[in-house]
Design a protein around this motif. Structure first.
Motif, short mmCIF file in Angstrom:
data_model
loop_
_atom_site.label_atom_id
_atom_site.label_comp_id
_atom_site.label_asym_id
_atom_site.label_seq_id
_atom_site.Cartn_x
_atom_site.Cartn_y
_atom_site.Cartn_z
N LEU A 121 0.79 -1.01 0.03
CA LEU A 121 -0.06 0.04 0.12
C LEU A 121 0.99 1.16 -0.08
O LEU A 121 1.88 1.44 0.75
CB LEU A 121 -0.84 -0.15 1.03
CG LEU A 121 -1.69 1.07 1.29
CD1 LEU A 121 -2.83 1.31 0.28
CD2 LEU A 121 -2.43 1.12 2.88
N LEU B 124 -9.65 2.93 -1.24
CA LEU B 124 -9.50 1.92 -0.22
C LEU B 124 -10.56 1.78 0.82
O LEU B 124 -10.99 0.81 1.19
CB LEU B 124 -8.11 2.32 0.56
CG LEU B 124 -7.50 0.97 1.07
CD1 LEU B 124 -6.92 -0.11 0.26
CD2 LEU B 124 -6.23 1.47 1.99
N GLN B 125 -10.99 2.87 1.50
CA GLN B 125 -12.15 3.15 2.55
C GLN B 125 -13.49 2.71 1.98
O GLN B 125 -14.08 2.08 2.73
CB GLN B 125 -12.01 4.31 2.90
CG GLN B 125 -10.92 4.85 4.10
CD GLN B 125 -11.00 6.33 4.08
OE1 GLN B 125 -11.37 7.16 3.37
NE2 GLN B 125 -10.12 6.89 5.32
N GLN B 128 -13.34 -1.08 1.73
CA GLN B 128 -13.35 -1.54 3.29
C GLN B 128 -14.75 -1.18 3.86
O GLN B 128 -14.87 -1.72 4.98
CB GLN B 128 -12.40 -0.78 4.22
CG GLN B 128 -10.92 -1.31 3.62
CD GLN B 128 -9.82 -0.56 4.30
OE1 GLN B 128 -10.25 0.51 4.97
NE2 GLN B 128 -8.54 -1.15 4.15
N GLN B 139 -7.14 -3.22 11.18
CA GLN B 139 -7.05 -2.38 10.04
C GLN B 139 -5.82 -2.87 9.09
O GLN B 139 -6.17 -2.95 7.78
CB GLN B 139 -6.56 -0.99 10.64
CG GLN B 139 -6.31 0.25 9.58
CD GLN B 139 -7.58 0.28 8.55
OE1 GLN B 139 -8.68 0.52 9.47
NE2 GLN B 139 -7.69 0.40 7.50
N ASP B 143 -6.65 -3.51 5.19
CA ASP B 143 -5.89 -3.08 4.01
C ASP B 143 -5.00 -3.81 3.20
O ASP B 143 -5.48 -3.76 1.95
CB ASP B 143 -4.67 -2.19 4.61
CG ASP B 143 -4.77 -0.90 5.47
OD1 ASP B 143 -6.19 -0.26 5.23
OD2 ASP B 143 -4.16 -0.30 6.05
N GLU B 144 -4.96 -4.95 3.44
CA GLU B 144 -4.40 -6.12 2.67
C GLU B 144 -5.47 -6.63 1.70
O GLU B 144 -5.45 -6.83 0.46
CB GLU B 144 -3.84 -7.23 3.51
CG GLU B 144 -2.39 -6.89 4.25
CD GLU B 144 -1.87 -7.98 5.07
OE1 GLU B 144 -1.11 -7.82 5.84
OE2 GLU B 144 -2.90 -9.06 5.41
N ALA B 160 -5.42 3.41 -4.68
CA ALA B 160 -5.97 3.24 -3.01
C ALA B 160 -6.27 4.57 -2.65
O ALA B 160 -7.28 4.78 -1.97
CB ALA B 160 -5.23 2.41 -2.32
N HIS B 161 -5.37 5.53 -2.74
CA HIS B 161 -5.73 6.81 -1.80
C HIS B 161 -6.56 7.66 -2.64
O HIS B 161 -6.72 9.01 -2.16
CB HIS B 161 -4.42 7.46 -1.43
CG HIS B 161 -3.74 6.37 -0.27
ND1 HIS B 161 -4.35 6.17 0.86
CD2 HIS B 161 -2.61 5.78 -0.50
CE1 HIS B 161 -3.77 5.31 1.31
NE2 HIS B 161 -2.59 4.88 0.88
#
Lengths: 394, 290
Positions: A121, B124-125, B128, B139, B143-144, B160-161
């Protein structure tokens, strides 16, 4: 010497079908038999248990571990990921690991996970908080300057459109104008009346109570009359209209912007300033003075009602006192400010609407900032007027 | 959780659902009977029946306004229905309590038309969110897993971000699919997954759906307009017209024997193509119905 231990998920989850594995320690290595379901629901527990598995240190010659999946009933991507990650971790630590009892279905998943997983990440971009704070402050200040310039530019553009429209008066959107007049003016009457009535009553009551020790009670009428006509009526009404109509302008225009309606108008040769901004602006310039007048009257009425009780005045005397206390100048000083307040509210509201970008979040931000900026600027203008009028002695 | 699920439980007729949902040796994972749905005076469905078999990719087609999306929303409980039963995993959804319903919802994933990502959360969020709501995972593991899901739908870690507003339409759909897959569901509902994508992107998305379905043993319910998708990925097609499912079957079969004017117009019209063409004499007036 065989040592056998069983790691079984305990909390909750029916123990029989629960996820688990058993470990058999042998001199030559260790054998882990996976049992039950290894799915995302049990992933946290299995992960913790797998991390707790220990080996002799240093690793004896020929020591190897076997992970047997033949008793596994269910596996999903999370379970497959755990297996993959655990094996990779052990291999990196120098342990020889082999998988046995892998059914065809599990193999597909394990391959997929091995192919896709194990990616890092990237760290989120985070700056030094102090630098960030300073940069934020700088940006805000620069933003305020840029905002002022942009608003002035917008005023110029709208004025130019207005002048163009004067030359071609048939282009004036009368229906839109009437619609906004109704929504910003007529429909605001109840709330403006109520608030001004109450505030007028409160000012009169407080004035009477505070002036009583000095025997200056009757001057509460002067206090209320001058305060209301010069400042309170104007400000209260403008603030309420900014909250009510300024935000509506931003939301309406902003949602049109989001759905590319504004772009469609431009592509069709329709000027959004002419069709959207001017009717709103002109409607508000008409509506706000009317509302302010109404607000003034309601505040005076509210004061009068309190005066009946606190000052023992009847209505006729109250009106006479009021007549002595205030002059028509006071009234005009208040009213002269209203078109400017209307101009600010409409300009800020419409410009913020046109600034909206794609997301719904941006719409929310611009609606908030339209109301905040409009109220801020209205109060600034009010203060400037107060200083100016004091300087010329009115 | 009722009904044991094998990871790649694509084999037809595995035990589980039981109670009469087995037919032709296949297990109906979704079974709709006599569904009636009205909006005011307008009747959208009138006694509609539909079966979705375990492990298949079902394409639902129909004219604009025929109610394809409404049917999807009825099945996943977003729209109340006036009559009929909807059984999922062999249980009647109308009889479920709040908790059971929540439990059921974790067993399917939904991809809405434009992804329906939460605009205030990063990619990413977003992925999730279901894990956070329904599971208690550390957490680091979330994430993984989220990264893994993103990789499975073909997105790089540097996405992801990002915020949803920074993504293209195709990427938003991919993130939406990753979110739908977050809990490893048994069923995935896709609402027009390839609409708004260019042909290359649409073909890639088709391939992605096919691969994921094979790897994860998913059952896919796909609302679509796209003839290419239907021939490339769908095992079966159900045609929605005149308030019913008028035809259901393999795409090639429907093309060969349309048996309904709309189906004929759709599969044998000007834009239709595909492996076979012929047989079935036109039943007249088909094309005008569009």
């Amino acid at each position: 010497m065989h040592k056998r231990e069983s790691m079984r998920g305990d909390a909750g989850a029916g123990a029989s079908a629960g996820p688990s594995f058993s470990i058999t320690h042998e001199p030559s290595g260790l054998r882990i038999e996976a049992q039950g379901a290894w799915t995302v629901r049990q992933a946290a527990r299995i992960d913790a248990a797998l991390r707790a598995v220990s080996f002799p240190r240093p690793l004896p010659e020929g020591y190897r571990s076997v992970l047997d999946l033949s008793n596994l009933t269910r596996l999903d991507t999370a379970g497959a990921w755990l297996i993959h990650r655990t094996i990779e971790g052990w291999r990196r630590a120098g342990l020889r690991v082999s998988l046995t009892g892998v059914s065809e279905n599990f193999a597909i998943l394990l391959d997929e996970v091995a192919r896709r997983g194990a990616r890092e990440l990237p760290p989120p971009e985070r700056a030094n908080p102090v630098v960030e704070l300073l940069a934020d402050a700088g940006r805000t200040v620069a933003g305020m300057g840029a905002d002022l310039v942009a608003l002035t530019g917008f005023l110029g553009a709208v004025t130019a459109t207005f002048v163009r429209m004067l030359a071609q008066p048939w282009r004036f959107r009368a229906i839109a104008f009437m619609h906004h007049l109704e929504h910003t003016g007529l429909r605001a009457v109840p709330i403006v009346s109520l608030i001004c009535l109450l505030i007028g009553a409160v000012i009169m009551q407080q004035g009477a109570v505070q002036l009583r020790p000095y025997g200056a009670e009757p001057f509460a009428v002067n206090l209320l009359g001058i305060l209301t006509l010069r400042e309170v009526g104007v400000l209260l009404t403008a603030i309420m209209v900014a909250g009510r109509s300024g935000s509506a302008f931003t939301a309406e225009i902003g949602s049109m912007k989001m759905r590319e309606e504004i772009d469609a108008m431009r592509a069709l040769g329709i000027d959004p300033l002419e069709t959207l901004v001017l009717p709103r602006l002109l409607a508000l310039i008409i509506a706000l003075p009317l509302l302010t007048f109404l607000g003034d009257m309601m505040a005076l009425l509210g004061g009068g009602l309190v005066a009946l009780v606190y000052l023992d005045l009847d209505m006729v005397t109250y009106v006479e006192r009021l007549h002595d206390a205030v002059t028509v100048d006071h009234f005009f000083v208040g009213m002269i400010k209203t078109p400017f307040a209307a101009l600010i509210i409409a300009l800020v509201g419409c410009r913020e609407g046109l600034e909206v970008r794609g997301s719904a979040e941006s719409l929310g931000l611009h609606v908030t900032s339209a109301v905040v900026k409009a109220i801020f600027l209205v109060i600034i203008v009010d203060a400037v007027f107060a200083m100016f009028l004091a300087a010329i002695g009115i | 959780m009722a009904g044991a699920r094998d990871n790649a439980g694509a084999e037809p007729g595995r035990g589980g659902g039981g109670n009469g949902s087995l037919a032709h040796g296949r297990e109906a994972i979704i079974r709709v009977r006599g569904l009636t749905k009205r909006f005011g005076r307008q009747t959208v469905f009138d006694g509609l029946d539909l079966d979705v078999w375990r492990g298949e990719i079902l394409g639902v087609v129909g004219a604009s306004g025929a109610g394809k999306s409404v049917l999807l929303r009825c099945i996943i409980g977003l729209e109340p229905v006036q009559a009929g039963t909807i059984e999922i995993f062999g249980t009647d959804t109308a009889r479920l309590g709040h908790r059971q319903w929540m439990e059921l919802e974790t067993r399917w994933g939904v991809l809405f038309q434009d992804g329906a990502l939460f605009g205030s959360l990063t990619v990413l969020q977003n992925v999730q969110v279901p894990m956070r709501e329904h599971l208690d995972l550390p957490q680091a593991m979330m994430d993984e897993l989220a990264l893994l899901k993103l990789a499975m739908v073909g997105l790089e870690p540097d996405a992801a971000h990002k915020m949803p507003a920074q993504l293209s339409g195709g990427m938003r759909k991919r993130v939406g699919l990753a979110r739908a897959l977050a809990l490893d569901p048994d069923i995935v509902f896709l609402d027009e997954p390839t609409s708004g994508l260019d042909p290359i992107g649409a073909a890639a998305f088709d391939r992605l759906i096919r691969n994921l379905q094979r790897t994860l043993g998913l059952t896919v319910y796909m609302v679509t307009h796209d003839l290419d998708s239907i021939f490339k990925v769908c095992d079966r097609v159900a045609v929605l017209a005149e308030r019913h499912i008028v035809r259901a079957g393999k795409p090639e079969e429907l093309q060969r024997h349309p048996g309904h004017p709309w189906v004929e117009a759709y599969f044998c019209g000007e834009r239709a193509h595909g492996p076979v063409h012929g047989g079935a004499a036109p039943e007249g007036g088909g094309a005008e119905r569009i």
